[in-house]
Design a protein around this motif. Structure first.
Motif, short mmCIF file in Angstrom:
data_model
loop_
_atom_site.label_atom_id
_atom_site.label_comp_id
_atom_site.label_asym_id
_atom_site.label_seq_id
_atom_site.Cartn_x
_atom_site.Cartn_y
_atom_site.Cartn_z
N ILE A 44 -18.55 64.22 58.61
CA ILE A 44 -17.73 63.95 57.44
C ILE A 44 -17.73 62.45 57.19
CG2 ILE A 44 -15.36 63.98 56.54
CD1 ILE A 44 -14.97 66.63 58.02
N GLN A 45 -17.99 62.06 55.95
CA GLN A 45 -18.12 60.64 55.62
C GLN A 45 -16.88 60.14 54.89
OE1 GLN A 45 -21.10 58.73 56.35
NE2 GLN A 45 -21.19 60.52 57.67
N CYS A 46 -16.50 58.92 55.19
CA CYS A 46 -15.41 58.24 54.47
C CYS A 46 -15.87 56.81 54.19
CB CYS A 46 -14.12 58.27 55.29
SG CYS A 46 -12.70 57.52 54.45
N ARG A 47 -15.75 55.96 55.19
CA ARG A 47 -16.18 54.57 55.07
C ARG A 47 -17.12 54.23 56.23
NH1 ARG A 47 -10.42 52.14 55.11
NH2 ARG A 47 -9.56 54.01 54.25
N ASN A 48 -18.00 53.31 55.98
CA ASN A 48 -18.89 52.79 57.02
C ASN A 48 -19.69 53.88 57.72
OD1 ASN A 48 -17.86 50.15 56.56
ND2 ASN A 48 -16.09 50.63 57.82
N GLY A 49 -20.04 54.95 57.00
CA GLY A 49 -20.89 55.99 57.57
C GLY A 49 -20.20 56.91 58.55
N THR A 50 -18.87 56.91 58.56
CA THR A 50 -18.13 57.78 59.47
C THR A 50 -16.77 58.07 58.85
OG1 THR A 50 -17.46 58.10 61.77
CG2 THR A 50 -17.17 55.88 60.87
N SER A 51 -15.88 58.72 59.58
CA SER A 51 -14.53 59.02 59.12
C SER A 51 -13.67 59.30 60.34
CB SER A 51 -14.54 60.25 58.21
OG SER A 51 -14.93 61.39 58.96
N CYS A 52 -12.37 59.48 60.14
CA CYS A 52 -11.48 59.84 61.25
C CYS A 52 -11.91 61.18 61.87
CB CYS A 52 -10.03 59.88 60.80
SG CYS A 52 -9.40 58.29 60.23
N PRO A 53 -12.17 62.22 61.06
CA PRO A 53 -12.62 63.48 61.66
C PRO A 53 -13.95 63.34 62.40
CG PRO A 53 -11.83 63.87 59.43
CD PRO A 53 -11.89 62.38 59.63
N ASP A 54 -14.88 62.55 61.84
CA ASP A 54 -16.16 62.34 62.50
C ASP A 54 -15.99 61.61 63.82
OD1 ASP A 54 -19.12 62.46 62.45
OD2 ASP A 54 -18.98 60.27 62.28
N GLN A 55 -15.10 60.62 63.85
CA GLN A 55 -14.84 59.89 65.10
C GLN A 55 -14.22 60.81 66.15
OE1 GLN A 55 -15.59 56.59 66.02
NE2 GLN A 55 -16.91 56.92 64.24
N LEU A 56 -13.37 61.73 65.71
CA LEU A 56 -12.81 62.71 66.64
C LEU A 56 -13.90 63.59 67.21
CD1 LEU A 56 -10.52 64.21 68.04
CD2 LEU A 56 -10.17 65.50 65.90
N ALA A 57 -14.82 64.06 66.37
CA ALA A 57 -15.93 64.88 66.84
C ALA A 57 -16.78 64.11 67.85
CB ALA A 57 -16.79 65.35 65.66
N ARG A 58 -17.03 62.85 67.58
CA ARG A 58 -17.81 62.02 68.51
C ARG A 58 -17.09 61.88 69.85
NH1 ARG A 58 -20.38 57.07 64.95
NH2 ARG A 58 -21.12 58.36 63.22
N ALA A 59 -15.77 61.65 69.80
CA ALA A 59 -14.98 61.49 71.03
C ALA A 59 -14.99 62.80 71.83
CB ALA A 59 -13.56 61.08 70.70
N LEU A 60 -14.87 63.93 71.16
CA LEU A 60 -14.88 65.21 71.85
C LEU A 60 -16.24 65.47 72.50
CD1 LEU A 60 -12.89 67.44 69.36
CD2 LEU A 60 -12.17 66.73 71.65
N ARG A 61 -17.32 65.14 71.81
CA ARG A 61 -18.66 65.30 72.41
C ARG A 61 -18.78 64.42 73.65
NH1 ARG A 61 -20.75 65.09 67.06
NH2 ARG A 61 -21.39 62.95 67.46
N THR A 62 -18.31 63.18 73.56
CA THR A 62 -18.37 62.26 74.71
C THR A 62 -17.55 62.80 75.87
OG1 THR A 62 -18.71 60.36 73.25
CG2 THR A 62 -17.89 59.91 75.47
N ALA A 63 -16.35 63.28 75.59
CA ALA A 63 -15.48 63.83 76.66
C ALA A 63 -16.11 65.07 77.26
CB ALA A 63 -14.10 64.15 76.08
N ARG A 64 -16.73 65.89 76.46
CA ARG A 64 -17.35 67.11 76.96
C ARG A 64 -18.53 66.80 77.88
NH1 ARG A 64 -19.61 71.04 72.50
NH2 ARG A 64 -21.10 69.34 72.43
N GLU A 65 -19.23 65.71 77.60
CA GLU A 65 -20.40 65.31 78.39
C GLU A 65 -19.99 64.60 79.68
OE1 GLU A 65 -22.64 63.04 75.61
OE2 GLU A 65 -23.16 64.80 74.42
N ALA A 66 -18.76 64.13 79.76
CA ALA A 66 -18.30 63.36 80.93
C ALA A 66 -18.07 64.25 82.12
CB ALA A 66 -17.02 62.61 80.60
#
Length: 66
Positions: A44-66
């Motif tokens: 999901i795009q908002c500003r700067n090629g990302t968004s709050c929902p996109d950042q959440l998805a990225r954080a969840l992927r990182t946590a899942r991989e940890a």
């Protein structure tokens, strides 16, 4: 996000972003499986090629991989 032995976020909070949007996203994803949150929010795009929902998805992927 807190996740004791679970792929279901129990809490969610953001630093920065639009307050109403981040509170809304946090409320909507509470109790949802991480995989579902990622599928719905990534790209999901908002500003700067990302968004709050996109950042959440990225954080969840990182946590899942940890």
């Amino acid at each position: 996000m807190s996740r004791p032995n679970s792929s279901i976020p129990r809490t969610c909070s953001f630093e920065g972003g639009c307050p109403g949007n981040t509170q809304g996203v946090a409320a909507l994803v509470r109790g949802m499986k991480a995989e579902e949150v990622i599928a719905r929010c990534q790209g999901i795009q908002c500003r700067n090629g990302t968004s709050c929902p996109d950042q959440l998805a990225r954080a969840l992927r990182t946590a899942r991989e940890a």
